[in-house]
Scaffold this active site. Structure first.
Site, mmCIF file in Angstrom:
data_model
loop_
_atom_site.group_PDB
_atom_site.id
_atom_site.type_symbol
_atom_site.label_atom_id
_atom_site.label_comp_id
_atom_site.label_asym_id
_atom_site.label_seq_id
_atom_site.Cartn_x
_atom_site.Cartn_y
_atom_site.Cartn_z
ATOM 1 N N ARG A 53 -27.062 -22.197 9.678
ATOM 2 C CA ARG A 53 -26.408 -20.967 9.248
ATOM 3 C C ARG A 53 -26.376 -19.954 10.389
ATOM 4 N NH1 ARG A 53 -29.320 -17.353 6.673
ATOM 5 N NH2 ARG A 53 -30.521 -18.926 5.557
ATOM 6 N N TYR A 105 -1.314 -7.871 4.159
ATOM 7 C CA TYR A 105 -1.406 -9.030 3.276
ATOM 8 C C TYR A 105 -2.003 -8.595 1.933
ATOM 9 C CZ TYR A 105 -3.596 -13.233 1.333
ATOM 10 O OH TYR A 105 -4.025 -14.226 0.504
ATOM 11 N N ASP A 177 -5.089 -6.850 12.809
ATOM 12 C CA ASP A 177 -4.856 -8.207 12.331
ATOM 13 C C ASP A 177 -3.731 -8.794 13.174
ATOM 14 O OD1 ASP A 177 -4.027 -10.510 10.997
ATOM 15 O OD2 ASP A 177 -4.447 -9.683 9.013
ATOM 16 N N LYS A 202 -3.994 -20.038 10.204
ATOM 17 C CA LYS A 202 -2.574 -19.969 10.524
ATOM 18 C C LYS A 202 -2.284 -20.534 11.924
ATOM 19 C CE LYS A 202 -2.321 -17.818 6.524
ATOM 20 N NZ LYS A 202 -3.680 -17.383 6.193
#
Length: 386
Positions: A53, A105, A177, A202
């Site tokens: 982790r 978004y 972004d 993406k």
């Protein structure tokens, strides 16, 4: 990073930074370290890794690669783009204020308004294409301005440099972004941004086969915060998806060149088609921010939105596609078609969509890297059916 690597070109860094051959075997690809823990040599002594982790060699290599491509000082990957934005907001505390682009978004606004407001954060949405709107919205409680440029799906641009100057004059940080363009076509940090985020699902991945998100930072305190968030919340990227993303990044430069070339051709075709009422693409000279796109971007990309006039026409178009795929997401090698009103921006609500110009007839096209003649032919035959 060495001076030689600093001088290397983008494609060279995309292939090599963070991706040295494996010291044990000489393998040219970074191994996928499928381990949850690491043997320690003795109490208090290890080989740099304690628990997966916290760190994983595959994930570490990916973070070095993405940091290099965006020109930051550290990068931190998460299990999705939304996990990255959630981590971004951990910089704030109850009572802090965020100014955000009004056409982000839909999932970003949903997170802010439906989740984070419950913890005492407040959000103001403005049209950040007008820099003065940002200045007017900043209050003494503002800690962050978060923008998308180009916006999803209306393809509106924000002048990153102008907004960065406003933010820094007021002691506020700016996050950008950069998902729609990738670091190949836009470098927000070079323009003044403090933090860059991507949905790595993406263009960075590019093959529609893995979720992910990343924050690329410019300050030591960012690195401390986001490493601690990775450790505490566990919203990390898996070793396998880190490998997939590393593989995708290696071809980012060549893919983005083709995406950009195809996007320009498709936009011109759509502009001239009788069934298309309006095209939203910064590469068209008719776009109101075409000159800004030329100044702050290194290309126009392959994200295009078009107005078809009604839900009925949009659905006939979608059903008529043969090559393009009606699907959420974007940035894959294949051409993907999205209906924002029922997909990405359904959570915004009818009133919010109307305010932003997201009609039932709006379709978003993520132009792939197929032969552009085939893409145009498919879009054309589907449009002829509406």
């Amino acid at each position: 990073m060495t001076e030689a690597k600093k001088r290397a070109g983008f494609a060279t860094r995309a292939i090599h930074d963070g991706q040295a051959p494996d010291e044990l075997t000489g393998a040219v690809n970074v191994p996928i370290y499928l381990t949850s823990t690491y043997q320690q040599e003795e109490i208090g002594k290890n080989k740099g890794h304690e628990y997966a982790r916290l760190t994983n060699p595959t994930r570490d290599a990916l973070e070095e690669s993405l940091c290099s491509l965006e020109g930051g000082t550290s990068a931190h990957v998460f299990g999705s783009g939304m996990a990255a934005i959630t981590a971004l907001c951990t910089m704030m505390k109850s009572g802090d204020h965020v100014v955000c682009s009004d056409n982000v978004y839909g999932g970003t606004g949903r997170l802010f308004d439906k989740v984070l407001t419950n913890y005492g954060l407040t959000f103001t949405y403005v049209d950040t294409s007008v820099a003065e709107n940002v200045a007017a919205a900043i209050t003494p409680a503002t800690k962050l301005v978060h923008i998308e440029t180009p916006t999803n799906p209306m393809m509106s641009l924000t002048d990153i440099g102008a907004v960065a100057r406003i933010c820094h004059a007021k002691g506020v940080e700016l996050s950008v972004d950069n998902t729609f363009l990738s670091p190949y076509l836009q470098q927000p940090i070079a323009l003044g941004a403090d933090i860059v985020m991507h949905s790595t699902t993406k263009f960075l991945n590019g093959h529609s086969d893995g979720l992910g998100g990343v924050l690329i930072c410019t300050k030591p305190e960012h690195a401390d915060t986001f490493r601690f968030v990775q450790k505490c919340t566990g919203g990390i990227l898996s070793p396998f998806e880190s490998y997939l993303l590393l593989r995708g990044v290696k071809t980012l430069a060549v893919r983005m060149k083709q995406h950009d070339a195809n996007g320009r051709v498709v936009a011109e075709f759509l502009k001239g088609h009788a069934k298309v009422q309006q095209v939203f693409y910064p590469g068209l000279v008719e776009h109101p921010q075409h000159e800004l796109a030329k100044r702050q971007q290194h290309g126009f990309g392959s994200m295009i939105s078009m107005e078809l006039g009604s839900l009925e026409k949009a659905n006939r178009f979608a059903k008529g596609l043969r090559l393009g795929l009606l699907a959420e997401s974007l940035g894959g090698v294949e051409t993907l078609i999205c209906h924002p009103a029922t997909m990405t921006h359904a959570a915004v609500g009818a009133e919010g969509r109307a305010r932003l110009g997201i009609t039932d007839g709006l379709m978003r096209v993520s132009v792939g890297i197929e032969d552009v003649e085939d893409i145009v032919a498919d879009l054309g035959q589907a449009l002829d059916k509406i």
